[in-house]
Write a protein that holds these residues in place. Structure first.
Motif, short mmCIF file in Angstrom:
data_model
loop_
_atom_site.label_atom_id
_atom_site.label_comp_id
_atom_site.label_asym_id
_atom_site.label_seq_id
_atom_site.Cartn_x
_atom_site.Cartn_y
_atom_site.Cartn_z
N VAL A 9 0.82 -1.21 0.00
CA VAL A 9 0.00 0.00 0.00
C VAL A 9 0.86 1.26 0.00
O VAL A 9 0.62 2.17 -0.79
N GLY A 10 1.82 1.35 0.86
CA GLY A 10 2.66 2.54 0.93
C GLY A 10 1.98 3.69 1.63
O GLY A 10 1.04 3.51 2.40
N ALA A 11 2.43 4.89 1.31
CA ALA A 11 1.91 6.10 1.96
C ALA A 11 0.46 6.37 1.55
O ALA A 11 0.03 6.03 0.46
N ILE A 12 -0.26 6.99 2.48
CA ILE A 12 -1.67 7.31 2.27
C ILE A 12 -1.82 8.83 2.14
O ILE A 12 -1.27 9.59 2.94
N ALA A 13 -2.60 9.24 1.15
CA ALA A 13 -2.91 10.66 0.97
C ALA A 13 -4.25 10.95 1.63
O ALA A 13 -5.20 10.18 1.49
N GLU A 14 -4.30 12.06 2.35
CA GLU A 14 -5.56 12.50 2.97
C GLU A 14 -6.03 13.75 2.23
O GLU A 14 -5.27 14.71 2.08
N THR A 15 -7.26 13.72 1.78
CA THR A 15 -7.87 14.87 1.11
C THR A 15 -9.25 15.10 1.72
O THR A 15 -9.67 14.37 2.61
N VAL A 16 -9.94 16.10 1.23
CA VAL A 16 -11.31 16.35 1.66
C VAL A 16 -12.21 16.18 0.45
O VAL A 16 -12.00 16.80 -0.59
N TRP A 18 -16.36 16.05 -0.53
CA TRP A 18 -17.72 16.32 -0.06
C TRP A 18 -17.72 16.74 1.41
O TRP A 18 -18.60 16.40 2.18
N GLY A 19 -16.68 17.49 1.79
CA GLY A 19 -16.59 18.01 3.15
C GLY A 19 -16.15 17.01 4.20
O GLY A 19 -16.19 17.32 5.39
N ASN A 20 -15.70 15.84 3.78
CA ASN A 20 -15.28 14.79 4.71
C ASN A 20 -13.87 14.31 4.40
O ASN A 20 -13.45 14.34 3.24
N PRO A 21 -13.15 13.84 5.42
CA PRO A 21 -11.80 13.32 5.17
C PRO A 21 -11.87 12.06 4.32
O PRO A 21 -12.71 11.19 4.54
N SER A 22 -10.98 11.99 3.34
CA SER A 22 -10.91 10.85 2.44
C SER A 22 -9.45 10.39 2.38
O SER A 22 -8.53 11.21 2.34
N PHE A 23 -9.26 9.08 2.37
CA PHE A 23 -7.92 8.49 2.40
C PHE A 23 -7.76 7.54 1.23
O PHE A 23 -8.67 6.74 0.95
N THR A 24 -6.60 7.59 0.58
CA THR A 24 -6.31 6.70 -0.54
C THR A 24 -4.80 6.52 -0.64
O THR A 24 -4.05 7.41 -0.27
N PRO A 25 -4.36 5.37 -1.14
CA PRO A 25 -2.91 5.21 -1.34
C PRO A 25 -2.38 6.28 -2.30
O PRO A 25 -3.03 6.61 -3.29
N GLU A 26 -1.23 6.86 -1.95
CA GLU A 26 -0.64 7.91 -2.79
C GLU A 26 -0.25 7.39 -4.16
O GLU A 26 -0.40 8.08 -5.15
N LYS A 27 0.27 6.17 -4.20
CA LYS A 27 0.65 5.57 -5.48
C LYS A 27 -0.60 5.22 -6.27
O LYS A 27 -1.52 4.62 -5.73
N GLY A 31 -5.07 1.07 -4.71
CA GLY A 31 -6.31 0.78 -4.00
C GLY A 31 -7.36 1.84 -4.21
O GLY A 31 -7.17 2.81 -4.96
N SER A 32 -8.46 1.64 -3.54
CA SER A 32 -9.60 2.53 -3.62
C SER A 32 -9.66 3.41 -2.37
O SER A 32 -9.06 3.09 -1.34
N SER A 33 -10.39 4.49 -2.46
CA SER A 33 -10.47 5.43 -1.34
C SER A 33 -11.46 4.99 -0.27
O SER A 33 -12.38 4.21 -0.53
N VAL A 34 -11.24 5.51 0.92
CA VAL A 34 -12.13 5.32 2.07
C VAL A 34 -12.41 6.72 2.61
O VAL A 34 -11.48 7.46 2.91
N ARG A 35 -13.68 7.05 2.71
CA ARG A 35 -14.07 8.38 3.19
C ARG A 35 -14.84 8.22 4.50
O ARG A 35 -15.65 7.31 4.65
#
Length: 104
Positions: A9-16, A18-27, A31-35
């Motif tokens: 998986v490696g590093a995870i990117a955190e973004t926003v 729809w106004g909520n925190p969303s996480f996805t592998p940076e590479k 994988g798919s995102s989890v919000r």
């Protein structure tokens, strides 16, 4: 965290989203995102992309442990103990979605 414990998986990117925190592998193509989504009454939901089929996969494994909402979410009730191991596994499956898809 599930990402640190999951090979590939490696590093995870955190973004926003729809106004909520969303996480996805940076590479890309890992994988798919989890919000995370706040719900009424202090409940929360782990949101997944509906066309991935991830929630159906989780339902097959954890129907007796987790609460699902359609093909998009795992619902976490404020007054219930978090099933940490099961949630960790679901997040790991989401974060390795494309890797697992290619391996089939």
């Amino acid at each position: 965290m599930a990402a640190e414990e999951t090979r590939g998986v490696g590093a995870i990117a955190e973004t926003v989203k729809w106004g909520n925190p969303s996480f996805t592998p940076e590479k890309p193509k890992i994988g798919s995102s989890v919000r995370l989504e706040n719900r009424a009454g202090g409940d929360m939901a782990l949101m997944f992309i509906c066309h991935t089929g991830l929630v159906d996969e989780f339902r097959e494994i954890y129907a007796d442990v987790l609460t699902f909402e359609g093909n998009r979410a795992i619902v976490l009730r404020a007054n219930e103990k978090l099933p940490e191991n099961e949630l960790r596994h679901c997040v790991a499956l989401a974060f390795t979605y494309h890797l697992r898809k290619r391996a089939r």
